[in-house]
Design a protein around this motif. Structure first.
Motif, short mmCIF file in Angstrom:
data_model
loop_
_atom_site.label_atom_id
_atom_site.label_comp_id
_atom_site.label_asym_id
_atom_site.label_seq_id
_atom_site.Cartn_x
_atom_site.Cartn_y
_atom_site.Cartn_z
N PHE A 64 0.82 -1.20 0.00
CA PHE A 64 0.00 0.00 0.00
C PHE A 64 0.86 1.26 0.00
O PHE A 64 2.06 1.22 0.27
N ARG A 65 0.19 2.38 -0.27
CA ARG A 65 0.87 3.67 -0.31
C ARG A 65 0.22 4.62 0.70
O ARG A 65 -0.96 4.49 1.01
N HIS A 66 1.01 5.54 1.18
CA HIS A 66 0.47 6.58 2.07
C HIS A 66 -0.58 7.37 1.30
O HIS A 66 -0.38 7.75 0.13
N THR A 67 -1.69 7.65 1.93
CA THR A 67 -2.79 8.35 1.26
C THR A 67 -2.84 9.83 1.60
O THR A 67 -3.60 10.58 0.98
N GLN A 74 3.87 7.59 -1.54
CA GLN A 74 5.01 6.69 -1.33
C GLN A 74 4.54 5.38 -0.70
O GLN A 74 3.55 5.34 0.02
N ARG A 75 5.30 4.32 -0.95
CA ARG A 75 4.97 3.03 -0.36
C ARG A 75 5.13 3.07 1.16
O ARG A 75 6.02 3.73 1.68
N ILE A 76 4.26 2.36 1.83
CA ILE A 76 4.31 2.32 3.29
C ILE A 76 5.47 1.43 3.73
O ILE A 76 5.59 0.29 3.30
N GLU A 77 6.30 1.96 4.58
CA GLU A 77 7.34 1.19 5.25
C GLU A 77 7.07 1.28 6.74
O GLU A 77 7.19 2.36 7.33
N LEU A 78 6.68 0.18 7.33
CA LEU A 78 6.32 0.19 8.74
C LEU A 78 7.51 0.60 9.60
O LEU A 78 8.63 0.14 9.39
N THR A 79 7.22 1.47 10.57
CA THR A 79 8.27 1.87 11.52
C THR A 79 8.50 0.74 12.53
O THR A 79 7.69 -0.19 12.65
N ASP A 147 -16.42 5.92 9.33
CA ASP A 147 -16.10 6.11 7.91
C ASP A 147 -14.63 6.45 7.68
O ASP A 147 -14.10 6.19 6.60
N ILE A 148 -13.96 7.03 8.67
CA ILE A 148 -12.56 7.44 8.48
C ILE A 148 -11.68 6.25 8.15
O ILE A 148 -10.93 6.25 7.16
N VAL A 149 -11.75 5.20 8.95
CA VAL A 149 -10.94 4.01 8.70
C VAL A 149 -11.43 3.29 7.44
O VAL A 149 -10.63 2.81 6.63
N TYR A 150 -12.75 3.22 7.27
CA TYR A 150 -13.30 2.56 6.09
C TYR A 150 -12.79 3.21 4.80
O TYR A 150 -12.37 2.52 3.86
N GLN A 151 -12.82 4.54 4.75
CA GLN A 151 -12.34 5.25 3.57
C GLN A 151 -10.84 5.06 3.38
O GLN A 151 -10.35 4.99 2.24
N GLU A 152 -10.10 4.96 4.48
CA GLU A 152 -8.66 4.70 4.39
C GLU A 152 -8.41 3.33 3.76
O GLU A 152 -7.50 3.17 2.93
N ILE A 153 -9.21 2.33 4.12
CA ILE A 153 -9.07 1.00 3.53
C ILE A 153 -9.33 1.07 2.02
O ILE A 153 -8.56 0.51 1.21
N LEU A 154 -10.41 1.74 1.63
CA LEU A 154 -10.73 1.87 0.21
C LEU A 154 -9.60 2.53 -0.57
O LEU A 154 -9.21 2.06 -1.64
N LYS A 155 -9.07 3.62 -0.01
CA LYS A 155 -7.99 4.34 -0.71
C LYS A 155 -6.75 3.47 -0.85
O LYS A 155 -6.07 3.50 -1.88
N GLN A 156 -6.44 2.71 0.20
CA GLN A 156 -5.28 1.82 0.11
C GLN A 156 -5.49 0.75 -0.96
O GLN A 156 -4.60 0.48 -1.77
N VAL A 160 -3.63 -0.22 -5.39
CA VAL A 160 -2.89 -1.45 -5.69
C VAL A 160 -3.50 -2.07 -6.95
O VAL A 160 -4.56 -2.71 -6.88
N PRO A 161 -2.85 -1.90 -8.12
CA PRO A 161 -3.44 -2.38 -9.38
C PRO A 161 -3.78 -3.86 -9.38
O PRO A 161 -4.79 -4.28 -9.96
N SER A 162 -2.96 -4.67 -8.70
CA SER A 162 -3.19 -6.12 -8.73
C SER A 162 -4.45 -6.54 -7.97
O SER A 162 -4.89 -7.68 -8.08
N PHE A 163 -5.02 -5.62 -7.19
CA PHE A 163 -6.24 -5.94 -6.44
C PHE A 163 -7.51 -5.72 -7.27
O PHE A 163 -8.60 -6.10 -6.83
#
Length: 564
Positions: A64-67, A74-79, A147-156, A160-163
Motif C-alpha cells: 500500500f501507499r500513504h494516502t 510513497q509506499r508504506i514502510e512500517l516503523t 467512515d474514516i478508517v473505512y475510507q482509508e481501507i478503500l484508498k489503500q 494497488v493495481p493487482s487488487f
C-alpha cells in the motif's frame, strides 16, 4: 537484520532510554520481552513466536501507499514502533492450535500518529489473507468516525493495481470475492452496532467518544461463535473520566503494571502518553505521546502550532493535553497512592504478630461493594503493620468477577476473601473472622473503627461483645489527616505489609477528591473499582496513628520546636 531482530532491538532501545518512551510504553515492552523469552526458553510455555507472520504482515503493508501527509503516494514502510505492535498482536501463537494468543487490544496514542492507516492495514490483512469467511467491523459512535478508517481501507486498496477485480464495494461494505470475507463500517448513529453480526475482527476507533459500552458489548457478544476473534481499540485520551474508554484505560493500566495483581495475558496493551510531572511544552518529551508524529520535522511543527495555541488560549489547553499529549484531563491529579511505592513496603522478614495491640477498621456494605476488615498494628519506631480481609456474598461474586475484571477466585484461594452465603453480606462472618484472628494471634483489640453507613446494628452487636467501637465519618475533616499521614509513611517505608493482592488492587483503584484548601478524602464514586479494603485500613489508621507505641518522640520534638 530480520524483522524480529528489529523489534527486539527497538524494545531494548526503549528500556535503555535510546528511544524516549513513557512509563506505560516501557511496561508494554517489558511484557513483550518477557513473553518472547518464555516462548524461546521455556519448554512448558503454551505459545510460540511466529517469525513468518511478522514478515507476512510487513510484506502486506508494503503493498500500500500513504494516502495523505508528506509521504502521500510513497509506499508504506512500517516503523519499528508499528512492527512492535504487529509482533505483539499477530505473532504469539498457541502451540496446540496455532491460534493467536492475543484476543483483545488496547492502543492509546495522540492524534496524527497513523492510527487509521494501521487499522486499515490490519483490517484488510485479516479479511483478504484468511482461508475462512471473515467479518471485520469498524465501529464508531458516529457514522463520520467509522467512515474514516473505512475510507482509508478503500484508498489503500484502490492504489494497488493487482487488487482490481478481487473485491467489490457497496453500502459501506467491502467484500473479498475469493474468500467471501467482508469489511463493514458500523455506527450507533445509524442504529448499526452489531446485531446479527459474527465478527472475527471488531475495531473501535476513538473509543473515548463512545458514551456507553453498548457497541463493544454487542460486537463481543457476536464473537462467541468465532474460534480466534480479535477486538481492537485504538483511541486518544478524552475528557469524560466516567466514560467506558476511561474505565478500559484504567483496567489496561493495571494489566501492564508489574506491581498490580490484575493479569490478562490475552490482552495486548500499549499506552503512549506524557508521564506525571512532564512538561507538556517540552518538545523533547513529545515523542512519548507521539511515537511517529514527533519523529519528523513536519509532525513536530504541527504539534508546535497546537502547543502555541494552547499557551495563548486557555480554552485550547484541554484539547491540546488530550489530543496531542494523550493525557486524560485531571486523571493524574486524583490517584491516591502509587502501587509501586506501596510494593516497596513489602516486608522481607516475617513479622511476629503474636500478642500485639491492634486497631481494626470496618467498611461495610450489603450488596454492591465488598465488606472489608482493615488491620493496623503499631510497631516500634513509628512503623505500622497493615493487612486486610474482605467479604463478598456468594450470589454477587460472579458479577464482581465480570464487572471488576479482577482475580477474586484467586483471592478466595489465597484466603484474602471470604464468600458469604446468600445475596447480601452476612456480617456474622466478619465477627467470626475477627474472633478467629484474636484466638490465633492472641491480640488485644484496642478499638474497632467503622464507617457508620449500614453499620449501626452491627456496631451495637460488637459493643455488646465488649469491643470499643469508634465511629469514623467519611468526610474531609476526618479523612484528610490519616490519608496524608498514611501516604507519607508509605513513601518513607514506615508502613509494612505482606503483599496482600486484594489490598494492593484496592490501593491502585483509590482516588481522592479535594476541597478548596487541598484537603482530601477517598471518593468511591470517582474511584475506578472497589476501594473498600484500603478504606477499612484508613479507618483503623485514623486512630492507630495516635497510639503512644507508634509515636517517634524524636521526630515529634523536632517537628513541634521543643527546646530544653
Amino acid at each position: 537484520m530480520t524483522l524480529l531482530e528489529r523489534v527486539y532491538q527497538y524494545s531494548v532501545d526503549v528500556l535503555e532510554g535510546k528511544v524516549i518512551a513513557c512509563k506505560k510504553h516501557k511496561q508494554a515492552v517489558e511484557r513483550f520481552l518477557k513473553d518472547l523469552e518464555r516462548s524461546i526458553y521455556d519448554e512448558d510455555c503454551y505459545f510460540y513466536f511466529d517469525n513468518n507472520e511478522l514478515e507476512e504482515f510487513n510484506e502486506w503493508a508494503s503493498l500500500f501507499r500513504h494516502t495523505k501527509g508528506v509521504l502521500a503516494g510513497q509506499r508504506i514502510e512500517l516503523t519499528d514502533f508499528q512492527l512492535f505492535i504487529a509482533a505483539n498482536i499477530f505473532c504469539f501463537k498457541r502451540k496446540d492450535n496455532d491460534y493467536r494468543k492475543i484476543s483483545s487490544v488496547y492502543i492509546q496514542l495522540a492524534r496524527k500518529n497513523a492510527k487509521s492507516q494501521l487499522l486499515a492495514i490490519i483490517s484488510s490483512y485479516v479479511a483478504f489473507l484468511s482461508d475462512q469467511v471473515e467479518e471485520v467491523y469498524i465501529s464508531g459512535w458516529m457514522k463520520e468516525q467509522s467512515d474514516i478508517v473505512y475510507q482509508e481501507i478503500l484508498k489503500q486498496l484502490e492504489r494497488v493495481p493487482s487488487f482490481k477485480g478481487k473485491y467489490k464495494t457497496s453500502y459501506n461494505r467491502i467484500q473479498h470475492i475469493k474468500s467471501g470475507s467482508i469489511i463493514r463500517a458500523l455506527s450507533r448513529e445509524a442504529r448499526q452496532f452489531g446485531e446479527g453480526t459474527n465478527p472475527s475482527l471488531a475495531i473501535l476507533d476513538e473509543y473515548h467518544t463512545h458514551l456507553t459500552s453498548e457497541i463493544m458489548e454487542s460486537l463481543e457478544e457476536g464473537m462467541g461463535a468465532r474460534i480466534n476473534p480479535l477486538s481492537v481499540i485504538i483511541t486518544t485520551a478524552g475528557r469524560n473520566l466516567n466514560s467506558p474508554c476511561k474505565a478500559e484505560y484504567d483496567y489496561c493500566s493495571k494489566i501492564i503494571d508489574p506491581h498490580n495483581p490484575v493479569e490478562n495475558e490475552n490482552y495486548f496493551v500499549l499506552i503512549c502518553e506524557l508521564d506525571e510531572g512532564d512538561d507538556p511544552f517540552d518538545e523533547s518529551l513529545w515523542v512519548k505521546a507521539n511515537p511517529i508524529a514527533a519523529t519528523y520535522p513536519e509532525g513536530i511543527e504541527a504539534i508546535r502550532k497546537r502547543a502555541k495555541k494552547a499557551k495563548d488560549a486557555d480554552d485550547s489547553m484541554t484539547s491540546y493535553l488530550t489530543k496531542r499529549m494523550n493525557i486524560w484531563v485531571s486523571a493524574q491529579e486524583s490517584g491516591y497512592l502509587d502501587t509501586a511505592k506501596w510494593n516497596n513496603c513489602l516486608s522481607t522478614e516475617k513479622i511476629d504478630l503474636k500478642g500485639r495491640k491492634v486497631y481494626l477498621g470496618l467498611d461495610l456494605a450489603t450488596k454492591h461493594d465488598l465488606c472489608s476488615l482493615g488491620i493496623v498494628i503499631p510497631l516500634e519506631n513509628g512503623k505500622f503493620y497493615v493487612d486486610s480481609h474482605s467479604f463478598c456474598p456468594s450470589e454477587s461474586l460472579e458479577e464482581r468477577i465480570k464487572t471488576d475484571r479482577a482475580p477474586f477466585k484467586k483471592w478466595l484461594r489465597q484466603g484474602l476473601l471470604t464468600q458469604t452465603d446468600g445475596a447480601v453480606t452476612d456480617f456474622s462472618y466478619i465477627l467470626d473472622h475477627v474472633e478467629m484472628l484474636i484466638r490465633q494471634y492472641e491480640w488485644e483489640v484496642l478499638e474497632v473503627c467503622y464507617d457508620p453507613h449500614e453499620a449501626s446494628y452491627f456496631s451495637q452487636e460488637m459493643t455488646e461483645k465488649g469491643y470499643t467501637m469508634v465511629e469514623v465519618k467519611q468526610n474531609i475533616a476526618t479523612q484528610h489527616e490519616p490519608l496524608t499521614e498514611f501516604r507519607e509513611k508509605v513513601l518513607k517505608g514506615e508502613i509494612i505489609h505482606n503483599g496482600n493482592g486484594l489490598l494492593t488492587w484496592a490501593i491502585g483503584n483509590a482516588v481522592t477528591v479535594s476541597n478548596s484548601d487541598d484537603r482530601i478524602k477517598l471518593s468511591k464514586s470517582k474511584s475506578t473499582e472497589r476501594i473498600d479494603p484500603i478504606a477499612a485500613v484508613i479507618d483503623a489508621f485514623s486512630r492507630a496513628m495516635y497510639c503512644e507505641e507508634s509515636i517517634d518522640y524524636n521526630k515529634l520534638f523536632l517537628s513541634k520546636g521543643f527546646s530544653f
